[in-house]
Design a protein around this motif. Structure first.
Motif, short mmCIF file in Angstrom:
data_model
loop_
_atom_site.label_atom_id
_atom_site.label_comp_id
_atom_site.label_asym_id
_atom_site.label_seq_id
_atom_site.Cartn_x
_atom_site.Cartn_y
_atom_site.Cartn_z
N VAL A 196 -10.10 -1.97 19.86
CA VAL A 196 -9.88 -3.12 18.97
C VAL A 196 -8.42 -3.55 19.01
CG1 VAL A 196 -10.10 -3.97 16.61
CG2 VAL A 196 -11.75 -2.31 17.48
N LEU A 197 -7.50 -2.59 18.95
CA LEU A 197 -6.08 -2.93 18.99
C LEU A 197 -5.71 -3.55 20.33
CD1 LEU A 197 -4.55 0.22 17.24
CD2 LEU A 197 -5.04 -2.02 16.25
N LEU A 198 -6.30 -3.04 21.40
CA LEU A 198 -6.02 -3.61 22.73
C LEU A 198 -6.57 -5.03 22.83
CD1 LEU A 198 -4.81 -3.15 25.48
CD2 LEU A 198 -6.93 -2.05 26.21
N MET A 199 -7.72 -5.27 22.21
CA MET A 199 -8.29 -6.62 22.19
C MET A 199 -7.33 -7.59 21.52
SD MET A 199 -11.65 -8.00 20.14
CE MET A 199 -10.77 -7.83 18.57
N LEU A 200 -6.74 -7.17 20.39
CA LEU A 200 -5.79 -8.04 19.69
C LEU A 200 -4.59 -8.37 20.56
CD1 LEU A 200 -5.80 -6.42 16.12
CD2 LEU A 200 -6.96 -8.51 16.85
N GLN A 201 -4.11 -7.38 21.31
CA GLN A 201 -2.99 -7.62 22.20
C GLN A 201 -3.37 -8.60 23.31
OE1 GLN A 201 -2.15 -3.43 23.18
NE2 GLN A 201 -0.13 -3.73 22.33
N LYS B 6 -5.44 7.01 9.98
CA LYS B 6 -6.34 6.62 11.07
C LYS B 6 -7.72 6.23 10.53
CE LYS B 6 -3.47 7.10 14.40
NZ LYS B 6 -2.93 5.89 15.09
N ALA B 7 -8.15 6.88 9.45
CA ALA B 7 -9.43 6.52 8.84
C ALA B 7 -9.36 5.10 8.27
CB ALA B 7 -9.79 7.52 7.75
N VAL B 8 -8.25 4.76 7.63
CA VAL B 8 -8.07 3.40 7.10
C VAL B 8 -8.03 2.40 8.25
CG1 VAL B 8 -6.46 1.87 5.90
CG2 VAL B 8 -6.91 4.16 5.01
N LEU B 9 -7.33 2.74 9.33
CA LEU B 9 -7.26 1.86 10.49
C LEU B 9 -8.65 1.65 11.10
CD1 LEU B 9 -5.60 0.22 12.51
CD2 LEU B 9 -5.21 2.34 13.80
N LEU B 10 -9.46 2.69 11.11
CA LEU B 10 -10.82 2.57 11.64
C LEU B 10 -11.64 1.58 10.82
CD1 LEU B 10 -13.12 3.53 13.52
CD2 LEU B 10 -13.61 5.31 11.83
N VAL B 11 -11.55 1.68 9.50
CA VAL B 11 -12.29 0.76 8.63
C VAL B 11 -11.84 -0.68 8.89
CG1 VAL B 11 -12.70 0.08 6.24
CG2 VAL B 11 -12.70 2.50 6.87
N LEU B 12 -10.53 -0.90 8.94
CA LEU B 12 -10.01 -2.25 9.19
C LEU B 12 -10.46 -2.76 10.55
CD1 LEU B 12 -6.34 -1.85 7.86
CD2 LEU B 12 -8.25 -3.00 6.72
N SER B 13 -10.43 -1.89 11.56
CA SER B 13 -10.82 -2.29 12.91
C SER B 13 -12.29 -2.68 12.97
CB SER B 13 -10.54 -1.16 13.90
OG SER B 13 -9.16 -0.83 13.94
N MET B 14 -13.14 -1.89 12.32
CA MET B 14 -14.57 -2.19 12.35
C MET B 14 -14.89 -3.48 11.61
SD MET B 14 -16.01 0.02 14.27
CE MET B 14 -14.50 -0.19 15.23
N VAL B 15 -14.21 -3.72 10.50
CA VAL B 15 -14.42 -4.98 9.77
C VAL B 15 -13.99 -6.15 10.64
CG1 VAL B 15 -13.64 -6.35 7.81
CG2 VAL B 15 -14.21 -3.93 7.49
N LEU B 16 -12.85 -6.02 11.30
CA LEU B 16 -12.34 -7.10 12.14
C LEU B 16 -13.27 -7.39 13.31
CD1 LEU B 16 -10.06 -9.03 13.03
CD2 LEU B 16 -9.08 -7.11 14.29
N VAL B 17 -13.68 -6.36 14.04
CA VAL B 17 -14.50 -6.59 15.22
C VAL B 17 -15.91 -7.03 14.84
CG1 VAL B 17 -15.42 -4.24 15.52
CG2 VAL B 17 -14.97 -5.66 17.52
N ALA B 18 -16.42 -6.57 13.69
CA ALA B 18 -17.76 -6.97 13.26
C ALA B 18 -17.81 -8.43 12.84
CB ALA B 18 -18.23 -6.07 12.11
N THR B 19 -16.70 -8.93 12.31
CA THR B 19 -16.66 -10.33 11.86
C THR B 19 -16.26 -11.30 12.97
OG1 THR B 19 -14.40 -9.97 11.07
CG2 THR B 19 -16.18 -9.74 9.46
N SER B 20 -15.69 -10.80 14.05
CA SER B 20 -15.22 -11.69 15.11
C SER B 20 -16.07 -11.61 16.38
CB SER B 20 -13.77 -11.37 15.47
OG SER B 20 -13.63 -10.03 15.92
N LEU B 21 -16.76 -10.49 16.59
CA LEU B 21 -17.57 -10.33 17.79
C LEU B 21 -18.96 -9.80 17.41
CD1 LEU B 21 -15.00 -8.55 20.17
CD2 LEU B 21 -15.61 -10.97 20.17
N LYS B 22 -20.00 -10.50 17.87
CA LYS B 22 -21.36 -10.03 17.62
C LYS B 22 -21.62 -8.76 18.42
CE LYS B 22 -26.19 -11.50 17.82
NZ LYS B 22 -27.12 -12.59 18.20
N PRO B 23 -22.17 -7.73 17.78
CA PRO B 23 -22.40 -6.47 18.50
C PRO B 23 -23.27 -6.66 19.74
CG PRO B 23 -22.66 -6.13 16.14
CD PRO B 23 -22.53 -7.61 16.35
#
Length: 334
Positions: free
Chosen positions: A122-127, A172-189
């Motif tokens: 997810v972080l690499l996608m943002l970059q 890292k747990a907080v970052l995981l939650v934020l990453s999953m929310v971001l990718v779930a709202t921007s990219l369809k699984p």
């Protein structure tokens, strides 16, 4: 974004060296080896394969399939890896420390590595999508969690090295939650076997290289611990962290370099060569001067910022900064 974390770690050095002994720092340094070593193993090297595959197609469905498949690979690898380490945590502790007392902390450090592996795509996608503001925002949030968690657990509760490791896991747990929310709202699984195979085929061969690089960069801690004990590892780790302060600049350069280099790779050969020459020249001048500064100012900075028990750590600062200078140069010219 990652520079903020390193800056705060340096600024908080007087606080933590007052509450943590050299032994505590030694334990944290040894446990960080687990996180550094296991993160790319859990993901099967997909962090290296996302970059070339990302530019193959300019299609949102393809990007969604690429990122979600990479996340799934890292998740499954993390589940398997964490399960194995939990079952053999006492053996891992014995291998790192020569005793089984740190089995629980070894398991937590392994969990941190698994969380890191899942959030990396997810972080690499943002970059790659040049979403710098979102990347920095997520980094700031997790840095604040790390900072507050470390201060509370170490200073208020007096949990020592355990508090530092637990705070890293929490961030890292907080970052995981934020990453999953971001990718779930921007990219369809979307998941694809073909994309998954290509991710592993390209990324897996980089694992041996990563292991060798890990040994080159980190085997010194294990040798110190085996030969002299955790106190020496702790003193060295303070100097190491200060020397790594140069990564405020080299890592920022490297993070911007990958997408910029890939964009120039599609241009005319003469233009690409000229750009590479200019970038290398400015890197040598700028980062080289900064490395000399780290060598010069190491002792006065350590004397001012660290507890007297850590004063000898200044000897490692310049050498560590120099190693990161050459590491950054390697990524430019490779």
């Amino acid at each position: 974004g990652g520079s903020i974390n390193k800056m705060l770690a340096i600024l908080l050095l007087p606080l933590f060296t007052a509450y943590l002994s050299p032994t505590d720092y030694g334990v944290v340094a040894m446990l960080s080896l687990i996180t550094t070593f296991l993160t790319p193993l859990f993901s099967l090297g997909v962090g290296c394969s996302i970059l070339p595959l990302f530019y193959e197609k300019n299609d949102s469905h393809y990007v969604a399939e690429l990122i979600w498949t990479a996340i799934l690979i890292a998740f499954l690898g993390g589940i398997i890896g964490v399960s194995c380490v939990i079952l053999g945590r006492e053996s891992v502790s014995s291998m790192l420390f020569g005793k089984t007392d740190y089995g629980r902390l070894c398991a937590i450090a392994c969990g941190t590595a698994a969380l890191h592996a899942v959030t990396d795509p997810v972080l690499l996608m943002l970059q790659l999508q040049s979403k710098a503001k979102m990347y920095v925002l997520m980094t700031i949030v997790t840095t604040i969690v790390t900072l507050l968690g470390s201060v509370y657990l170490v200073v208020s509760l007096g949990r020592g090295a355990a508090g530092m490791i637990e705070a890293q896991f929490l961030s890292k747990a907080v970052l995981l939650v934020l990453s999953m929310v971001l990718v779930a709202t921007s990219l369809k699984p979307r998941f694809g076997m073909r994309v998954g195979r290509r991710l592993i085929q390209i990324g897996a061969p980089f694992i041996p290289t990563g292991v060798l690089a890990f040994l080159l960069l980190n085997e010194n801690r294990y040798i110190l611990q085996w030969k002299f004990g955790l106190d020496e590892v702790g003193i060295y780790s303070v100097g190491f962290n200060l020397g790594m302060g140069i990564c405020l600049f080299t890592q920022a350069f490297s993070s911007a370099w990958n997408p910029l280099f890939m964009s120039y790779a599609k241009r005319e050969e003469a233009e690409s060569k000229a750009f590479l020459a200019r970038a290398t020249r400015w890197y040598l001048v700028g980062m080289g001067s900064l490395t000399v500064f780290f060598f010069t100012m190491a002792k006065p900075v350590v004397v001012v910022m660290a507890d007297p028990a850590f004063v000898q750590s200044y000897q490692a600062v310049g050498l560590v900064a120099g190693s990161q200078f050459f590491r950054g140069l390697f990524y430019v010219i490779i």
